[in-house]
Scaffold this active site. Structure first.
Site, PDB file in Angstrom:
ATOM      1  N   ILE A  46     112.360 -64.698  61.866  1.00  0.00           N
ATOM      2  CA  ILE A  46     112.534 -65.993  61.214  1.00  0.00           C
ATOM      3  C   ILE A  46     111.212 -66.331  60.527  1.00  0.00           C
ATOM      4  CG2 ILE A  46     113.073 -68.449  61.502  1.00  0.00           C
ATOM      5  CD1 ILE A  46     115.438 -66.689  62.194  1.00  0.00           C
TER       6      ILE A  46
ATOM      7  N   GLU B 226     109.972 -66.307  75.731  1.00  0.00           N
ATOM      8  CA  GLU B 226     111.005 -67.001  76.504  1.00  0.00           C
ATOM      9  C   GLU B 226     112.057 -67.673  75.624  1.00  0.00           C
ATOM     10  OE1 GLU B 226     108.743 -69.539  79.079  1.00  0.00           O
ATOM     11  OE2 GLU B 226     107.904 -67.840  80.177  1.00  0.00           O
TER      12      GLU B 226
ATOM     13  N   ILE C 119     117.752 -67.658  73.869  1.00  0.00           N
ATOM     14  CA  ILE C 119     118.765 -67.587  72.812  1.00  0.00           C
ATOM     15  C   ILE C 119     119.668 -66.382  73.027  1.00  0.00           C
ATOM     16  CG2 ILE C 119     119.107 -67.131  70.342  1.00  0.00           C
ATOM     17  CD1 ILE C 119     116.530 -68.897  69.925  1.00  0.00           C
ATOM     18  N   TYR C 120     119.064 -65.228  73.298  1.00  0.00           N
ATOM     19  CA  TYR C 120     119.872 -64.022  73.504  1.00  0.00           C
ATOM     20  C   TYR C 120     120.832 -64.210  74.671  1.00  0.00           C
ATOM     21  CZ  TYR C 120     116.372 -61.844  70.447  1.00  0.00           C
ATOM     22  OH  TYR C 120     115.532 -61.530  69.407  1.00  0.00           O
TER      23      TYR C 120
ATOM     24  N   PHE D  94     119.567 -54.406  67.557  1.00  0.00           N
ATOM     25  CA  PHE D  94     119.435 -55.655  66.795  1.00  0.00           C
ATOM     26  C   PHE D  94     117.971 -56.041  66.641  1.00  0.00           C
ATOM     27  CE2 PHE D  94     118.821 -60.276  67.152  1.00  0.00           C
ATOM     28  CZ  PHE D  94     119.455 -60.690  65.995  1.00  0.00           C
TER      29      PHE D  94
ATOM     30  N   MET E  19     104.838 -60.543  63.509  1.00  0.00           N
ATOM     31  CA  MET E  19     104.835 -59.105  63.811  1.00  0.00           C
ATOM     32  C   MET E  19     104.541 -58.800  65.278  1.00  0.00           C
ATOM     33  SD  MET E  19     106.044 -57.672  61.271  1.00  0.00           S
ATOM     34  CE  MET E  19     105.872 -56.003  61.897  1.00  0.00           C
TER      35      MET E  19
ATOM     36  N   GLN F 283     110.879 -71.595  61.646  1.00  0.00           N
ATOM     37  CA  GLN F 283     111.025 -71.408  63.085  1.00  0.00           C
ATOM     38  C   GLN F 283     111.159 -72.764  63.784  1.00  0.00           C
ATOM     39  OE1 GLN F 283     107.811 -68.901  64.445  1.00  0.00           O
ATOM     40  NE2 GLN F 283     108.474 -67.196  63.168  1.00  0.00           N
ATOM     41  N   GLY F 284     111.858 -72.750  64.919  1.00  0.00           N
ATOM     42  CA  GLY F 284     111.999 -73.969  65.705  1.00  0.00           C
ATOM     43  C   GLY F 284     113.013 -74.953  65.162  1.00  0.00           C
TER      44      GLY F 284
ATOM     45  N   LYS G   8     122.047 -67.061  75.769  1.00  0.00           N
ATOM     46  CA  LYS G   8     123.086 -68.013  75.353  1.00  0.00           C
ATOM     47  C   LYS G   8     124.186 -67.315  74.562  1.00  0.00           C
ATOM     48  CE  LYS G   8     122.260 -72.162  73.752  1.00  0.00           C
ATOM     49  NZ  LYS G   8     121.664 -73.282  72.987  1.00  0.00           N
TER      50      LYS G   8
END
Length: 173
Positions: free
Chosen positions: A88, A127, A132-133, A84, A28, A93-94, A135
């Site tokens: 996860i 980060e 990811i965003y 958006f 959260m 995650q990861g 990419k």
């Protein structure tokens, strides 16, 4: 064997899974909210959202296992935009799922809803998410100084966005 990642619309039976994530403080803090949610409130939100054409909510799956929640909200058919969001589950995650999920939602926005732009907000220290965003093709469009109070400290937020034309130019997915 490669796991299949796919999205299905949120159903009422998914609320316990969503509630588990909404009560997790580590999740959260990246949604800029407190980990306070009751089943009753979540059920009301779900029921209300079923009548709201400005929201699309999905559960993300890896094979047949629920791994996260994602949504497009504030969908504007007039301006052809949406915001958006993604969560996860901590147990998943990861593992490389997020990039695939982001691509799937962006493709849904552009090719199912015929939107032109998808935006999001992200805190500066997230980060991994920013990477990811970027990419996927999102670009930082602005800074929001001291926008978020997280664990007693103010943090800068980034407004990010992606245009359909830019996604199509760089889309290799």
């Amino acid at each position: 064997m490669t796991k299949q990642i796919y999205l299905l619309p949120v159903e009422k039976e998914d609320l316990d899974f969503m509630l588990k994530m909404r009560k997790n403080p580590d999740i959260m803090e990246f949604w800029f909210g407190e980990p306070y949610m009751t089943k009753e409130k979540l059920t009301k939100f779900y029921d209300d959202s079923q009548k709201d054409d400005t929201i699309r909510q999905f559960i993300a799956y890896s094979d047949d296992q629920k791994i996260g929640y994602t949504s497009l909200f504030r969908i504007s058919l007039r301006h052809r935009t949406a915001v958006f969001g993604i969560m996860i589950d901590a147990d998943h995650q990861g593992k490389g799922y997020a990039e695939h999920i982001v691509h799937e939602v962006v493709k849904y926005a552009f090719y199912q809803l015929n939107l032109n732009k998808v935006t999001l907000d992200v805190v500066d220290y997230n980060e991994k998410a920013i990477h990811i965003y970027e990419k996927v093709g999102f670009k930082i469009e602005g800074r929001k100084e001291q926008q978020y109070m997280i664990k007693g400290n103010y943090h800068t937020g980034y407004a990010m966005g992606i245009l359909k034309a830019d996604y199509e130019k760089s889309n290799k997915y």
